[in-house]
Enzyme design. Structure first.
Site, short mmCIF file in Angstrom:
data_model
loop_
_atom_site.label_atom_id
_atom_site.label_comp_id
_atom_site.label_asym_id
_atom_site.label_seq_id
_atom_site.Cartn_x
_atom_site.Cartn_y
_atom_site.Cartn_z
N LYS A 1 -44.65 -20.85 -13.00
CA LYS A 1 -45.75 -20.18 -12.60
C LYS A 1 -46.50 -21.46 -12.29
O LYS A 1 -47.23 -21.42 -11.06
CB LYS A 1 -46.37 -19.43 -13.61
CG LYS A 1 -45.58 -18.05 -13.80
CD LYS A 1 -46.26 -17.35 -15.04
CE LYS A 1 -45.45 -16.22 -15.23
NZ LYS A 1 -45.83 -15.46 -16.53
N GLN B 1 -49.59 -15.99 -21.65
CA GLN B 1 -48.34 -15.83 -21.65
C GLN B 1 -47.91 -15.02 -22.75
O GLN B 1 -48.00 -15.40 -24.06
CB GLN B 1 -47.69 -17.09 -21.60
CG GLN B 1 -45.97 -16.79 -21.65
CD GLN B 1 -45.66 -16.35 -20.29
OE1 GLN B 1 -45.95 -16.60 -19.10
NE2 GLN B 1 -44.77 -15.42 -20.44
N ASP C 1 -52.85 -10.59 -14.49
CA ASP C 1 -51.78 -10.00 -15.00
C ASP C 1 -51.73 -8.42 -14.89
O ASP C 1 -51.09 -7.63 -14.99
CB ASP C 1 -51.29 -10.22 -16.25
CG ASP C 1 -50.19 -11.32 -16.50
OD1 ASP C 1 -49.75 -11.40 -15.55
OD2 ASP C 1 -50.22 -11.93 -17.34
#
Ligand code: NDP
Length: 280
Positions: A52, A96, A119
């Protein structure tokens, strides 16, 4: 069978985003910024985070990595996220997952303001998605929708079956397809007659994490098969779908790797650029 080339489409999207990120910088004199919080030392998470961050660099997004040890306390993790929430140079925040077991992920995620929730996991964003309103959508299901769109696969009136009901893939996937006028069935570990349900699907999406779970006898001739699963077998990556067995039967299929995975990262970048453009 047409292979849905997520790698190629993700590269096209990154090129589009590079131009948007550059335009943002020339207008606002700050770069689009994404903060990534990585807690603990799980190898797979570290690889995802590296990918990422690399993708951010490629499109001109500034990334800030907050790496915390596995023994980080709940309070400290929340404090780090709250500081990022206050930072005007950070437009998107990603924590994460999975987190070490002693941490309450839900409470940590709730510290991310909706405007920086790239997200799409916040209760507000999920609620808006359920209502069919504009919101930030979870990157993996959003990437699947983008693949369908770019391959001009219609969803209206189609039978769609989603395997998996997680909050990050299965549920938002089902909501997106419903919002796109498909008739959607969600299957999970307690579903009965799963094969028969799958055989009705015009669009079959598997997100369960079981190698070669979707076999040829579960798929209708001419179906679109999207494989979200990431499994490691004998050191090699594979999806949930028995890909070789389906090449003659499916009309469209995503490979693993090179299908949904790169689209997920591209959608994270897009959500971040979108968030920055909305915030400043
Ligand atoms: P979860 O483990 O959270 O959810 C798995 C889902 O699959 C659950 O709903 C579970 O049912 C269901 N399931 C498990 N076994 C079966 C079975 N035998 N029959 C029917 N349903 C079953 O996983 P995620 O949603 O987080 O991820 C799913 C897969 O997608 C994983 O392989 C993951 O690595 C991959 N992934 C890939 C991404 C990408 O970018 N390509 C991004 C995110 C995930 P129940 O709810 O009843 O337990």
């Amino acid at each position: 069978m047409i292979v849905m080339d997520g790698k190629k489409i993700a590269a096209d999207i990154r090129a589009e985003l590079k131009a948007r990120a550059a335009a943002f910088f020339s207008k606002k004199a700050i770069r689009v910024g994404l903060a990534v919080v990585l807690i603990g030392d799980e190898a797979a998470s570290a690889v995802y985070v590296r990918n990422k961050i690399k993708a951010c660099e490629e499109v001109g997004i500034r990334s800030v990595l907050k790496q915390l040890p596995a023994e980080t306390s709940q309070e400290e993790a929340e404090r780090v996220v709250m500081a990022l929430a206050e930072d005007p140079a950070v437009h998107g925040i990603l924590v994460q997952l999975p987190l070490p077991r002693h941490l309450d992920a839900s409470r940590i995620l709730s510290r991310i303001p909706s405007s920086k929730d790239v997200d799409g996991f916040s209760a507000e964003n999920i609620g808006l998605l359920a209502r069919g309103e504009t919101c930030t959508v979870a990157c993996t299901p959003l990437g699947v929708m983008e693949l369908l769109k770019r391959y001009r696969i219609p969803t209206e009136g189609k039978r769609a079956v989603v395997l998996g009901r997680s909050n990050i893939v299965g549920k938002p996937m089902a909501m997106l397809l419903t919002n796109a006028d498909a008739t959607v069935t969600v299957c999970h570990s307690k579903t009965r007659e799963l094969g028969a349900i799958c055989r009705e699907a015009d669009i079959l999406i598997s997100a369960i994490g079981r190698p070669k779970f979707v076999t040829a006898d579960m798929v209708k001739e001419g179906a679109v098969v999207i494989d979200v699963g990431i499994n490691r077998v004998d050191g090699k990556l594979c999806g949930d779908v028995d890909y070789e067995a389906l090449t003659e039967k499916a009309a469209y299929m995503t490979p693993v790797p090179g299908g949904v995975g790169p689209m997920t990262v591209a959608m994270l970048l897009r959500n971040t650029v979108d968030a920055a453009e909305k915030q400043v």
